[in-house]
Write a protein that holds these residues in place. Structure first.
Motif, PDB file in Angstrom:
ATOM      1  N   GLN A   1       0.851  -1.185   0.000  1.00 30.15           N
ATOM      2  CA  GLN A   1       0.000   0.000   0.000  1.00 30.15           C
ATOM      3  C   GLN A   1       0.890   1.239   0.000  1.00 30.15           C
ATOM      4  O   GLN A   1       1.909   1.283   0.693  1.00 30.15           O
ATOM      5  CB  GLN A   1      -0.907   0.039   1.234  1.00 30.15           C
ATOM      6  CG  GLN A   1      -1.970  -1.017   1.254  1.00 30.15           C
ATOM      7  CD  GLN A   1      -2.888  -0.867   2.450  1.00 30.15           C
ATOM      8  OE1 GLN A   1      -2.769   0.051   3.252  1.00 30.15           O
ATOM      9  NE2 GLN A   1      -3.833  -1.803   2.576  1.00 30.15           N
TER      10      GLN A   1
ATOM     11  N   PRO B   1      -4.212   5.840  -3.455  1.00 32.37           N
ATOM     12  CA  PRO B   1      -4.698   4.753  -4.329  1.00 32.37           C
ATOM     13  C   PRO B   1      -3.697   4.381  -5.402  1.00 32.37           C
ATOM     14  O   PRO B   1      -2.818   5.071  -5.752  1.00 32.37           O
ATOM     15  CB  PRO B   1      -5.964   5.322  -4.947  1.00 32.37           C
ATOM     16  CG  PRO B   1      -6.167   6.674  -4.401  1.00 32.37           C
ATOM     17  CD  PRO B   1      -5.011   7.033  -3.563  1.00 32.37           C
TER      18      PRO B   1
ATOM     19  N   ARG C   1      -3.989   7.111   2.765  1.00 33.55           N
ATOM     20  CA  ARG C   1      -3.621   6.040   1.844  1.00 33.55           C
ATOM     21  C   ARG C   1      -3.751   6.579   0.432  1.00 33.55           C
ATOM     22  O   ARG C   1      -4.732   7.234   0.080  1.00 33.55           O
ATOM     23  CB  ARG C   1      -4.530   4.834   2.039  1.00 33.55           C
ATOM     24  CG  ARG C   1      -4.090   3.683   1.196  1.00 33.55           C
ATOM     25  CD  ARG C   1      -4.841   2.421   1.547  1.00 33.55           C
ATOM     26  NE  ARG C   1      -4.469   1.410   0.586  1.00 33.55           N
ATOM     27  CZ  ARG C   1      -5.201   0.373   0.305  1.00 33.55           C
ATOM     28  NH1 ARG C   1      -6.337   0.175   0.921  1.00 33.55           N
ATOM     29  NH2 ARG C   1      -4.808  -0.503  -0.597  1.00 33.55           N
TER      30      ARG C   1
ATOM     31  N   TRP D   1       1.302   5.164   0.966  1.00 38.36           N
ATOM     32  CA  TRP D   1       0.795   6.087   1.977  1.00 38.36           C
ATOM     33  C   TRP D   1       1.524   7.418   1.888  1.00 38.36           C
ATOM     34  O   TRP D   1       2.681   7.478   1.466  1.00 38.36           O
ATOM     35  CB  TRP D   1       1.006   5.500   3.371  1.00 38.36           C
ATOM     36  CG  TRP D   1       0.032   4.411   3.707  1.00 38.36           C
ATOM     37  CD1 TRP D   1       0.065   3.113   3.291  1.00 38.36           C
ATOM     38  CD2 TRP D   1      -1.126   4.540   4.513  1.00 38.36           C
ATOM     39  NE1 TRP D   1      -1.005   2.424   3.791  1.00 38.36           N
ATOM     40  CE2 TRP D   1      -1.746   3.284   4.556  1.00 38.36           C
ATOM     41  CE3 TRP D   1      -1.690   5.592   5.215  1.00 38.36           C
ATOM     42  CZ2 TRP D   1      -2.916   3.049   5.272  1.00 38.36           C
ATOM     43  CZ3 TRP D   1      -2.858   5.364   5.936  1.00 38.36           C
ATOM     44  CH2 TRP D   1      -3.462   4.094   5.951  1.00 38.36           C
TER      45      TRP D   1
END
Length: 146
Positions: free
Chosen positions: A125, A146, A144, A127
């Motif tokens: 992910q 995308p 976060r 961030w």
């Protein structure tokens, strides 16, 4: 008289030993908030892996906007409960940009989930963390990407 000297010397040795132990303990347990990436590494460990809220708070601004972090922690806990497993979250990379007392850290976090087969599934992910320096670096927001 000799007994008094021996007792006094023993007391001084014990006092010095206690003082040294305290200093070593204090250095080992005091969080290092001298760099944005150091703060972020320690925060991720405390928040996601140790699940130690009081330690994680040491790295947060007083009015931090960390709703995305809280949601991610909730999602990890839900996944753990559903599949009787444990999720570990580790930083993979940091891109730090410092401008005076403000820092932006773009981070890639690895989410590692053990499978019943013994293998581990890793997802990544992206961030964005905002930190502020006011004597030490603290995390003020996280989103976060995308």
């Amino acid at each position: 008289m000799v007994l008094l000297a021996v007792v006094s010397a023993a007391a001084l040795v014990c006092l010095a030993g206690s003082l040294i132990a305290y200093v070593i303990y204090d250095q080992a347990t005091t969080p290092d908030r001298s760099t944005p990436e150091g703060v972020l590494e320690q925060y991720i460990e405390a928040k996601f892996n140790m699940r130690n809220e009081s330690r994680a708070k040491l790295f947060e601004c007083p009015s931090a906007d960390l709703a995305a972090v809280e949601q991610t922690l909730k999602d990890a806990k839900d996944l753990e409960a559903r599949f009787s497993t444990s999720v570990s979250i580790t930083p993979a990379s940091f891109d730090v940009s410092v401008h005076g007392d403000d820092a932006n850290v773009q981070a890639v976090l690895n989410f590692i989930v053990p499978e019943t087969s013994g293998r581990k599934t890793t997802s990544r992910q992206n961030w964005d963390f905002r930190l502020r320096h006011g004597g030490s670096w603290l995390i003020c927001s996280a989103t976060r990407v995308p």
